[in-house]
Design an enzyme around this catalytic site. Structure first.
Site, PDB file in Angstrom:
ATOM      1  CB  SER A   1      71.524 142.373-135.389  1.00  0.00           C
ATOM      2  OG  SER A   1      71.348 142.568-136.764  1.00  0.00           O
TER       3      SER A   1
HETATM    4  N1  SAM Z   1      70.768 138.109-138.961  1.00  0.00           N
HETATM    5  C1  SAM Z   1      72.145 137.932-139.358  1.00  0.00           C
HETATM    6  C2  SAM Z   1      72.926 137.190-138.296  1.00  0.00           C
HETATM    7  O1  SAM Z   1      72.328 136.689-137.340  1.00  0.00           O
HETATM    8  O2  SAM Z   1      74.163 137.094-138.444  1.00  0.00           O
HETATM    9  C3  SAM Z   1      72.804 139.233-139.679  1.00  0.00           C
HETATM   10  C4  SAM Z   1      72.284 139.817-140.915  1.00  0.00           C
HETATM   11  S1  SAM Z   1      73.262 141.169-141.509  1.00  0.00           S
HETATM   12  C5  SAM Z   1      72.695 142.479-140.483  1.00  0.00           C
HETATM   13  C6  SAM Z   1      72.428 141.392-143.068  1.00  0.00           C
HETATM   14  C7  SAM Z   1      72.736 140.326-144.066  1.00  0.00           C
HETATM   15  O3  SAM Z   1      71.869 140.521-145.205  1.00  0.00           O
HETATM   16  C8  SAM Z   1      74.151 140.380-144.612  1.00  0.00           C
HETATM   17  O4  SAM Z   1      74.770 139.141-144.438  1.00  0.00           O
HETATM   18  C9  SAM Z   1      73.968 140.729-146.082  1.00  0.00           C
HETATM   19  O5  SAM Z   1      74.939 140.177-146.927  1.00  0.00           O
HETATM   20  C10 SAM Z   1      72.595 140.150-146.347  1.00  0.00           C
HETATM   21  N2  SAM Z   1      71.917 140.694-147.527  1.00  0.00           N
HETATM   22  C11 SAM Z   1      71.957 141.954-148.027  1.00  0.00           C
HETATM   23  N3  SAM Z   1      71.208 142.024-149.144  1.00  0.00           N
HETATM   24  C12 SAM Z   1      70.694 140.791-149.368  1.00  0.00           C
HETATM   25  C13 SAM Z   1      69.844 140.232-150.359  1.00  0.00           C
HETATM   26  N4  SAM Z   1      69.388 140.945-151.381  1.00  0.00           N
HETATM   27  N5  SAM Z   1      69.502 138.924-150.261  1.00  0.00           N
HETATM   28  C14 SAM Z   1      69.979 138.164-149.229  1.00  0.00           C
HETATM   29  N6  SAM Z   1      70.803 138.633-148.276  1.00  0.00           N
HETATM   30  C15 SAM Z   1      71.144 139.930-148.330  1.00  0.00           C
END
Ligand code: SAM
Length: 224
Positions: free
Chosen positions: A68
């Site tokens: 993000s």
């Molecule tokens: N905050 C992170 C960073 O600093 O890089 C970025 C997060 S990214 C916007 C959202 C993340 O949530 C992705 O890596 C995705 O694979 C993960 N995600 C999606 N569904 C998920 C789930 N059910 N459990 C855990 N992670 C999940």
């Protein structure tokens, strides 16, 4: 090769990021600002993207996921109102950048990532960078942290139709949870507080946009 000059450029870029992208948009928690200034965001993306690490943009981190933009990371960190003593559950480790920011603002972070390759690289990166107060897991965070326990704070960093019940259950009394709720294309950042009597108080913070939270209590996986 990284030179001292490279470090200076990064320091200037981080100062500018804090002034132009965070303070001007209302981030005013001094601890959040200091940690955002000190943390090397370019170490959480591929080297080819390093020059864009302190700009106002999401960056790709592989597997169709994104890190993000700095404002969003700061806004969510500030919304958690941390004083340094908290244990935090984070769902969606991604690159581990938000995890690193939280790790410096609280006592301990428990973070879970659905995609194995991202979970593995974030775990290695956080260990290499010396974040010893982080526990990394791979799995479906919509089911909550696998062990039965409560957290002082919860952060979901992917967009969800509604905040999963299993995750809300793990929020301790007086705890705060921050999550993007909405459709696949646009969400609203909400903050949920668990009151002393166990009831929940919801607040709407602002519009936001995240990749989907995919899982048993989130969105279904897209089929090609
Ligand atoms: N905050 C992170 C960073 O600093 O890089 C970025 C997060 S990214 C916007 C959202 C993340 O949530 C992705 O890596 C995705 O694979 C993960 N995600 C999606 N569904 C998920 C789930 N059910 N459990 C855990 N992670 C999940």
């Amino acid at each position: 090769m990284k030179t001292p000059e490279h470090g200076m450029i990064s320091a200037r870029a981080r100062d500018r990021m804090v002034r132009e992208l965070l303070e001007k948009q209302g981030i005013d928690d001094p601890r959040v600002l200091a940690v955002m200034r000190d943390t090397l965001r370019h170490l959480f993306v591929e080297e080819a993207l390093a020059s864009r690490a302190y700009g106002d943009e999401n960056l790709p981190i592989g597997d169709g996921q994104t890190l993000s933009q700095p404002y969003t990371v700061a806004r969510m960190s500030q919304a958690l109102m941390l004083d340094g003593r908290e244990e935090i559950l984070e769902i969606g480790t991604g690159s581990g950048y938000q995890t690193a920011i939280l790790a410096r603002l609280c006592h301990k972070v428990y973070t879970i990532e659905r995609l194995p390759a991202l979970a593995d690289s974030a775990r290695k990166r956080l260990r290499r960078l010396g974040y010893h107060n982080v526990v990394c897991r791979q799995g479906d965070g919509t089911l909550g942290w696998p062990e039965e326990r409560r957290f002082d704070r919860v952060i979901i960093t992917a967009g969800t139709p509604v905040t999963p019940e299993n995750v809300i259950r793990q929020l301790a009394p007086f705890g705060l949870l921050v999550a993007p709720e909405g459709t696949l294309t646009v969400q609203t950042l909400v903050r949920i507080r668990r009151e002393a009597d166990g009831s929940l108080h919801r607040e709407t913070l602002e519009p936001c946009r995240f990749v989907p939270l995919v899982g048993a209590q989130g969105w279904k996986e897209a089929r090609s």
